[in-house]
Enzyme design. Structure first.
Site, mmCIF file in Angstrom:
data_model
loop_
_atom_site.group_PDB
_atom_site.id
_atom_site.type_symbol
_atom_site.label_atom_id
_atom_site.label_comp_id
_atom_site.label_asym_id
_atom_site.label_seq_id
_atom_site.Cartn_x
_atom_site.Cartn_y
_atom_site.Cartn_z
ATOM 1 N N CYS A 119 0.804 -1.229 0.000
ATOM 2 C CA CYS A 119 0.000 0.000 0.000
ATOM 3 C C CYS A 119 0.834 1.276 0.000
ATOM 4 O O CYS A 119 0.387 2.309 -0.494
ATOM 5 C CB CYS A 119 -0.945 0.001 1.201
ATOM 6 N N HIS A 257 -3.946 7.046 1.497
ATOM 7 C CA HIS A 257 -4.143 5.650 1.124
ATOM 8 C C HIS A 257 -5.530 5.207 1.574
ATOM 9 O O HIS A 257 -5.962 5.486 2.691
ATOM 10 C CB HIS A 257 -3.072 4.784 1.777
ATOM 11 N N ASN A 287 -9.681 -1.603 -0.626
ATOM 12 C CA ASN A 287 -8.278 -1.225 -0.531
ATOM 13 C C ASN A 287 -7.546 -1.839 -1.715
ATOM 14 O O ASN A 287 -7.370 -3.054 -1.786
ATOM 15 C CB ASN A 287 -7.712 -1.739 0.802
#
Length: 338
Positions: A119, A257, A287
């Site tokens: 990420c 993020h 995500n």
């Protein structure tokens, strides 16, 4: 602390790709020990995109690359370096960047991969690509973030399967006028939290198998990740702003993020920023690992929330535990070198 880029480097365009297949919470409710209501309340995620069985990370990345080139009106042959950030490569080797170049028909372009903790790649990989442009050796660098995270989520793990989706994005980077483009970038890693989110391998039962054989599954301590996001990331956001010598109020947009849709406003609340100053895509995408920051930036561009001269603060964080942040003074078309 990373030093400012010695020359202006701007984001010419951002491409994106999401697989066509989606999985909503009702479908997960039938497969896992969870409920749609729990997922929506705790995570704010309603659906996520899942790669088809014949789609690999390189396929998603290739589509994002073509999208970025189409948006910028730049021919493929102008790209002289291809970087791919991924933790779900097509193969252990060669690099997934090479697979993308092969599928794109690029016969001689240099390629390599970056693994910066999934990420966090939305900023880590961007910084690497920007420094190659700033060196003067490369004039057009494609930085592709692509992951099929669904492939490393255990089928019975309600936490990871509810959170992660598949997707890809591509930054197209070129030299720009000084004073515009990507600013000072901060990169940090906290190795003491190495095992907070990691891919664990269950060894093969075959005693003759090599040590890399076996099933790989993402293991994540949700409580530790949440504490990291709420306690460490707000301070880091302030550090990133200080490195740019700006107040957070000066930023037109703060893009984080997309860990989950509930965390983002809570993080911003802790630094005194209202939700209208950010963009959230996790509710519809989940995500998407390293692609989440550029996909959110791409959506903001489509919505007209980013204009030439806009100041955007971006912060990505992920396993490692790692975090990266930078500020971008958005370029106009005539800010780029011919």
């Amino acid at each position: 602390m990373t030093l400012p880029l010695p020359a202006g480097v701007g984001i010419r365009s951002i491409g994106g790709y999401l697989p066509k297949m989606t999985v909503d919470n009702a479908e997960l409710e039938d497969q896992l020990d969870t409920t749609a209501a729990w997922i929506e309340e705790r995570l704010g995620i309603y659906k996520r995109h899942i790669a088809a069985p014949d789609e690999q990370a390189s396929d998603l990345g290739l589509a994002a690359l073509h999208d970025a080139l189409d948006i910028a009106g730049v021919p493929l042959q102008n790209v002289d370096l291809l970087i791919c950030g991924t933790v779900t490569p097509d193969h252990m080797l060669p690099a997934t960047a090479a697979a993308i170049a092969y599928k794109a028909g690029c016969s001689s372009i240099p390629c390599f991969d970056i693994n910066s903790g999934a990420c966090a790649g939305g900023v880590f990989a961007l910084d690497v690509g920007a420094r190659y442009v700033a060196s003067g050796q490369y004039r057009c660098v494609a930085v592709i973030l692509t992951d099929v995270m669904s492939r490393i989520c255990a089928t019975d793990d309600r936490t990871t399967r509810a959170i992660f989706g598949d997707g890809a994005a591509c930054y197209l980077l070129q030299p720009c006028d000084c004073g515009r483009g990507i600013g000072t970038t901060l990169l940090k890693t906290m190795p003491d939290w190495y095992y907070t989110a990691h891919v664990q391998r269950t060894p093969s039962s075959d005693p003759k198998a090599n040590p890399f054989s076996g099933d790989n599954a993402l293991v994540m301590n949700g409580a530790e990740v949440r504490n990291f996001a709420l306690e460490t990331i707000p301070r880091f956001i302030q550090e990133v702003a200080a490195a740019q010598e700006i107040d957070l109020d000066a930023a037109d947009l703060i893009v984080l993020h997309q860990a989950n849709a509930r965390l983002i406003p809570k993080i911003l609340q802790r630094v005194g920023v209202t939700p209208d100053k950010t963009v959230v895509t996790a509710d519809r995408m989940g995500n998407t690992s390293g692609a989440s920051v550029p996909l959110a930036l791409r959506e903001a561009l489509e919505q007209g929330r980013i204009q030439p001269g806009s100041l955007i603060l971006t912060v990505a964080f992920g396993s490692g535990l790692s975090m990266g942040g930078t500020a971008i003074r958005w370029c106009a078309e005539d800010d780029f070198a011919p």
